[in-house]
Motif scaffolding. Structure first.
Motif, PDB file in Angstrom:
ATOM      1  N   GLU A  14      -0.504  -2.086  -7.602  1.00 36.33           N
ATOM      2  CA  GLU A  14      -1.483  -2.320  -8.185  1.00 36.33           C
ATOM      3  C   GLU A  14      -1.666  -3.856  -8.731  1.00 36.33           C
ATOM      4  O   GLU A  14      -0.682  -4.262  -9.149  1.00 36.33           O
ATOM      5  CB  GLU A  14      -2.107  -1.416  -9.119  1.00 36.33           C
TER       6      GLU A  14
ATOM      7  N   GLU B 186       0.747  -1.355  -0.063  1.00 34.15           N
ATOM      8  CA  GLU B 186       0.179  -0.032   0.015  1.00 34.15           C
ATOM      9  C   GLU B 186       0.953   1.399   0.003  1.00 34.15           C
ATOM     10  O   GLU B 186       0.527   2.238  -0.673  1.00 34.15           O
ATOM     11  CB  GLU B 186      -1.053  -0.028   1.064  1.00 34.15           C
TER      12      GLU B 186
ATOM     13  N   LYS C 191       2.324   2.056  -3.193  1.00 37.98           N
ATOM     14  CA  LYS C 191       1.161   2.092  -4.392  1.00 37.98           C
ATOM     15  C   LYS C 191       1.005   1.203  -5.626  1.00 37.98           C
ATOM     16  O   LYS C 191       0.947   1.472  -6.545  1.00 37.98           O
ATOM     17  CB  LYS C 191       1.199   3.675  -4.828  1.00 37.98           C
TER      18      LYS C 191
ATOM     19  N   LYS D 186       2.979  -0.720 -10.960  1.00 39.07           N
ATOM     20  CA  LYS D 186       2.986   0.475 -10.301  1.00 39.07           C
ATOM     21  C   LYS D 186       3.059   1.826 -11.494  1.00 39.07           C
ATOM     22  O   LYS D 186       3.498   1.431 -12.663  1.00 39.07           O
ATOM     23  CB  LYS D 186       3.953   0.907  -9.520  1.00 39.07           C
TER      24      LYS D 186
END
Length: 327
Positions: free
Chosen positions: A117, A112, A115, A145
């Motif tokens: 995904e 997290e 960041k 990312k």
């Protein structure tokens, strides 16, 4: 003789003075470079902003290190405004005076926090074209990312369930890594409870090995050297190019058989030799990639998988030969 005539410096003396300052600056630049500070673009007599060699400006990469080079080139001082608090002074004719050791502090990162995904269709298609399945991507927690307007593949590095580093690769083969994170082998947790392992040169080759049925495989964290070093193996503190080997020693010392399956080009062969020197040639085996044509060999594991399929890749690994020891 007038006062002006007695105090004026002639052109020869002035030129000699400039050469002396230049000579000092050359030495000073070298000493600064030894501390990880690139001051080539920093003019004497001015304060310059640089990226700190210890904290590297944090996530934003800000130039928080202030460097001042004295006009006569005799010395320089620096300080970082971030929490690392790096400070130091170096003199051309003296020793380094540093209030804080230049030692990078490992960052703690999370999925997290940086960041990451899930993979989009475009990245999944990229891997599908390389014969890497979604199942393999998911097991190895390959993510993505967004950096600027580009989507980067995120190869996550885990150790005992903790995310310790991440390397990014663009579809155009540009690479970048998270700063100040621990250097380890990619796929490290896959070799924790096994006595036989495979070492490859890239993350995609590690994934390719899984498609051929080999889970006990890791990839080196950095690229291959151009040539084999003629020097003795440095001590752990100085062997920075192979820090990932030292950091994984607790895993590697338990292994009895290591199959080295690096790229077949010159740098790949140099990497194989450097790995074998550090790991012990007596427990290493070397893979020779099969022929692609009459006078050309496949370069790496993924190329074999894409062109010939998992069975030939498996065969190449099983046919590895004991690592040659020099007489």
């Amino acid at each position: 003789m007038s006062n002006n005539e007695s105090t004026n410096v002639g052109p020869e003396e002035d030129e000699a003075g400039k050469r002396a300052v230049l000579s000092k600056l050359v030495t000073l630049m070298r000493k600064l470079a030894e501390q990880g500070i690139d001051a080539q673009s920093c003019p004497p007599g001015q304060r310059s902003g640089l990226i700190c060699p210890t904290c590297e400006g944090g996530d934003s990469g800000e130039k928080n290190l202030t460097l001042y080079i004295y006009p006569d080139g005799s010395s320089a001082k620096w300080s970082c405004r971030r929490k690392c608090g790096l400070k130091g002074v170096v003199q051309v004719d003296g020793k380094l005076v540093s209030k804080d050791p230049i030692e990078k502090v490992e960052r703690k990162i999370t999925v997290e926090g940086i960041k990451l995904e899930p993979l989009c269709d475009e990245i999944q298609d990229f891997f599908a074209a390389r014969a890497i399945s979604v199942k393999t991507l998911e097991r190895n927690r390959v993510m993505q990312k967004r950096i600027g307007d580009e989507i980067m593949i995120a190869f996550t590095y885990w150790q005992r369930g903790e995310l310790v580093s991440c390397k990014y690769r663009s579809l155009t083969k540009k690479f970048v890594q998270e700063r100040n994170t621990r250097k380890i082998l990619y796929g490290l947790d896959d070799i924790e409870k096994t006595s036989e392992i495979i070492i490859v040169e890239g993350e995609i080759d590690k994934l390719a090995m899984e498609e051929a049925g080999f889970l006990s495989c890791v990839s080196v964290a950095d690229g291959a050297p151009a040539t084999v070093s003629s020097k003795e193996i440095p001590s752990e503190s100085k062997d920075t190019a192979f820090k990932y080997i030292w950091n994984c020693n607790d895993y590697l010392k338990k292994v009895s058989r290591i199959v080295i399956a690096t790229d077949g080009d010159g740098p790949g062969q140099a990497l194989a030799e450097e790995l074998a020197r550090r790991l012990g040639k007596e427990r290493c085996w070397l893979v020779k990639w099969p022929k692609k044509s009459e006078d050309e060999y496949f370069k790496d594991a993924n190329e074999v998988l894409m062109s010939k399929g998992p069975h030939l890749l498996k065969e190449a690994i099983l046919n590895a030969e004991p690592y040659p020891s020099k007489s």
